[in-house]
Design an enzyme around this catalytic site. Structure first.
Site, mmCIF file in Angstrom:
data_model
loop_
_atom_site.group_PDB
_atom_site.id
_atom_site.type_symbol
_atom_site.label_atom_id
_atom_site.label_comp_id
_atom_site.label_asym_id
_atom_site.label_seq_id
_atom_site.Cartn_x
_atom_site.Cartn_y
_atom_site.Cartn_z
ATOM 1 C CB THR A 192 -1.014 -0.182 1.364
ATOM 2 O OG1 THR A 192 -1.876 -0.977 1.323
ATOM 3 C CG2 THR A 192 -1.702 1.199 1.141
ATOM 4 C CG PHE A 194 0.193 4.961 3.700
ATOM 5 C CD1 PHE A 194 -0.846 4.838 4.720
ATOM 6 C CD2 PHE A 194 0.891 3.483 3.475
ATOM 7 C CE1 PHE A 194 -1.400 3.767 5.200
ATOM 8 C CE2 PHE A 194 0.329 2.362 4.083
ATOM 9 C CZ PHE A 194 -0.864 2.447 4.916
#
Length: 298
Positions: A192, A194
């Site tokens: 992921t 960010f």
């Protein structure tokens, strides 16, 4: 705080109090303690004070109101695509992107009974999507919840052995659950990305490489996007992300969220932005920050 399950509230209260004592060190994140965003906040800001917020809007408000120095928000996942509608949230917030962080994602299944009794897996929709093949293979019904660690707190609160949570492994100890299965992911590359949001950015200085994030809207005419993006090709600027979206219900014009390599002040990028601005209805740079990871690398 009342939106968090009961087992999480004492932890949330303690972390909120600590952040209130030193807001210049506070890093807002979405989710209960133990969520992936909490892990990312600790990695990206080892000396920071993570501040749990129930949803993305709350995390952004914490920064806007001065209760946190910055927020760290997930925006895309290598398996399941877009996470947060940052192109809706950020332009309206007045915040800027000042950094990025990549987190490898692995989940554990945790609960209060044996694995053989689990019939439901509770977690954030992203986590359920990232582990959907594993869940199907084990005959578990996915149940959505606003965040992963909050799901662990909810499962602990319910005490039902037929329900387990998909969450980062550290959440099990926080909420008194047993890890029933570990290292769950449908692909090894599960990662992921960010972004870090702050009230104001600083002028890029020192060593790069740099990334710039921008949003724009093209005119609703033939070849509008082709013409708008032509300057990036002719000036040798690498565009690493381009995503379209519709605002409102007219379906008459597309807005675009883009990441490009470089920073304003670079001759090639400046020329590309000038050409984009000429062909677009409007253009806004959301932030320039150091690139955390080479695009295209494993």
């Amino acid at each position: 705080m009342e939106s968090f399950p009961t087992p999480a509230r004492a932890l949330v209260s303690a972390m909120t109090d600590a952040a209130a004592g030193a807001p210049d060190r506070a890093v807002a994140f979405q989710g209960a303690p133990g969520a992936n965003s909490h892990v990312a906040a600790r990695e990206a800001f080892p000396d920071g004070l993570p501040l749990p917020c129930f949803d993305f809007a709350d995390a952004i408000d914490a920064v806007k109101e001065g209760r946190a120095d910055c927020a760290i928000i997930p925006i895309e996942n290598s398996l399941h695509g877009r996470v947060a509608d940052i192109h809706f949230l950020l332009p309206e917030s007045g915040l800027v992107i000042t950094g990025e962080h990549f987190l490898g994602i692995r989940y554990a299944l945790m609960g209060s009974g044996p694995l053989s009794e689990v019939r439901e897996a509770v977690s954030h929709p992203q986590a359920l999507g990232q582990c959907r093949h594993w869940l199907k293979a084990h005959g578990m019904t996915p149940v959505s919840y606003p965040d992963t660690a909050g799901a662990a707190a909810l499962v602990a609160q319910r005490g039902d052995p037929s329900a387990a949570a998909l969450a980062p492994p550290g959440a099990a100890a926080l909420y008194g659950l047993d890890i029933l299965a570990n290292d769950i992911a449908d692909a090894e590359h599960n990662t992921t990305r960010f972004v870090v949001l702050a009230r104001g950015g600083t002028r890029p200085a020192g060593e790069g490489p740099w990334m710039t994030t921008l949003i724009f809207e093209v005119r609703n005419v033939p070849a509008a996007l082709y013409k708008a993006l032509g300057g990036f090709a002719t000036n040798g600027v690498n565009m690493t992300k381009l995503e379209s979206y519709q605002r409102g219900g007219s379906f008459s014009a597309s807005e675009f969220f883009a990441d490009v390599e470089g920073k304003p002040g670079d001759a090639g990028l400046d020329r590309a932005l000038d050409e984009l601005g000429y062909h677009a209805k409007w253009l806004r740079v959301l932030g320039t920050y150091r690139r955390a990871r080479e695009r295209g690398s494993a």
